[in-house]
Design a protein around this motif. Sequence first.
Motif, PDB file in Angstrom:
ATOM      1  N   ALA A  66       8.959  -3.387   0.694  1.00  0.00           N
ATOM      2  CA  ALA A  66       8.541  -2.589   1.848  1.00  0.00           C
ATOM      3  C   ALA A  66       7.654  -1.428   1.421  1.00  0.00           C
ATOM      4  O   ALA A  66       6.666  -1.099   2.085  1.00  0.00           O
ATOM      5  N   THR A  67       7.995  -0.789   0.298  1.00  0.00           N
ATOM      6  CA  THR A  67       7.187   0.324  -0.204  1.00  0.00           C
ATOM      7  C   THR A  67       5.810  -0.151  -0.635  1.00  0.00           C
ATOM      8  O   THR A  67       4.798   0.479  -0.321  1.00  0.00           O
ATOM      9  N   PHE A  68       5.752  -1.264  -1.349  1.00  0.00           N
ATOM     10  CA  PHE A  68       4.464  -1.834  -1.743  1.00  0.00           C
ATOM     11  C   PHE A  68       3.613  -2.106  -0.507  1.00  0.00           C
ATOM     12  O   PHE A  68       2.444  -1.727  -0.436  1.00  0.00           O
ATOM     13  N   ALA A  69       4.205  -2.804   0.458  1.00  0.00           N
ATOM     14  CA  ALA A  69       3.453  -3.234   1.636  1.00  0.00           C
ATOM     15  C   ALA A  69       2.919  -2.050   2.437  1.00  0.00           C
ATOM     16  O   ALA A  69       1.832  -2.116   3.003  1.00  0.00           O
ATOM     17  N   SER A  70       3.682  -0.960   2.473  1.00  0.00           N
ATOM     18  CA  SER A  70       3.265   0.194   3.281  1.00  0.00           C
ATOM     19  C   SER A  70       2.325   1.133   2.539  1.00  0.00           C
ATOM     20  O   SER A  70       1.849   2.109   3.109  1.00  0.00           O
ATOM     21  N   THR A  71       2.053   0.826   1.266  1.00  0.00           N
ATOM     22  CA  THR A  71       1.154   1.683   0.493  1.00  0.00           C
ATOM     23  C   THR A  71      -0.046   0.911  -0.056  1.00  0.00           C
ATOM     24  O   THR A  71      -0.627   1.288  -1.064  1.00  0.00           O
ATOM     25  N   GLY A  72      -0.373  -0.183   0.608  1.00  0.00           N
ATOM     26  CA  GLY A  72      -1.617  -0.867   0.293  1.00  0.00           C
ATOM     27  C   GLY A  72      -1.540  -2.057  -0.629  1.00  0.00           C
ATOM     28  O   GLY A  72      -2.569  -2.650  -0.963  1.00  0.00           O
ATOM     29  N   THR A  73      -0.328  -2.448  -1.053  1.00  0.00           N
ATOM     30  CA  THR A  73      -0.161  -3.624  -1.897  1.00  0.00           C
ATOM     31  C   THR A  73       0.575  -4.699  -1.102  1.00  0.00           C
ATOM     32  O   THR A  73       1.788  -4.579  -0.899  1.00  0.00           O
ATOM     33  N   PRO A  74      -0.107  -5.736  -0.627  1.00  0.00           N
ATOM     34  CA  PRO A  74       0.558  -6.781   0.164  1.00  0.00           C
ATOM     35  C   PRO A  74       1.728  -7.375  -0.612  1.00  0.00           C
ATOM     36  O   PRO A  74       1.582  -7.806  -1.754  1.00  0.00           O
TER      37      PRO A  74
END
Length: 324
Positions: A66-74
């Motif tokens: 979730a952190t990756f996805a919300s900070t620009g890393t799919p």
Amino acid sequence: MTDADKQTFLETARRVVSIETEALRLLAESFGAEIGDAVELLLSAKGRVIISGMGKSGHIARKIAATFASTGTPAHFVHPAEASHGDLGMMAQGDVALVLSNSGETPELADLVAYTRRFSIPLIGVASRADSTLIKQSDIGLILPKAQEACGTGVVPTTSTTMTLALGDALAVALMEHRRFTPENFREFHPGGKLGAQLSRVRDLMHSGDALPVIGEHTAMSDALLEISQKGFGVVGVTNDAGKLLGIITDGDLRRHMDGLLERTATEVMTAAPQTIAPGALAEEAVGIMNQRKITCLFVVDPEGDGAPAGLLHIHDCLRAGLG
């Protein structure tokens, strides 16, 4: 419950935090070149980052995804047990796998790890044992330092999950900094909730166009009152012939000029050089200005423009968005 019991609980809480704090210090000291290698590999992903783990590691994996996805890393989480029953199809060449297991021997991960090896999907393993199966199978191994679990028995995942979560955060922040991920980018992934509200820009909430209460500087106050009433904001902006904002007429201005009000023009009643805000400013900044100056709205003026009002932001708009 006695006071002695409460004191015991307090001491336990402090001990747990102290143990986990020490573990995080050890984690930071253990970082080496492999962190840079892992970030480089994650950046190279043409597809998504597939993050997996079982049990408590699975919960941590979901959060990291979730952190990756919300900070620009799919990224997305794949449950290892479900992966063995069809969800392996969620992985493809071009993806990078990040797999978490404190022991590095979690049996449910076997099919997922084998799938990455079969289809040449790069694998980053996170475990506490360098000689574990997961690390041996990984292209890059990130080893958690030896640290005692905070439970005291060494059975309940506490310290280990805290270190894994911190490691995930470290990777996510390194990725977002490399991508120059901005607060505006962050808001695109968080349009709702408190975070979305805090990152809203004035332009996102302001009223503009025909809704804008504006009159010319020579307008009679009878017409000014009509504009205030029709637009419903309790104020009206005053502009010159070129459209530049000169002043604002508020309820306070009306009260101060009650004597002969209808015989006056807008410029005679207005407060000159009113407080304004730029359309690109954070709405939270606008709320701070309104609270500090004890006003309910701000005209929006582009500092690089011609001084014409581009919009109007009312405190109620900010409150509806979750600010204030």
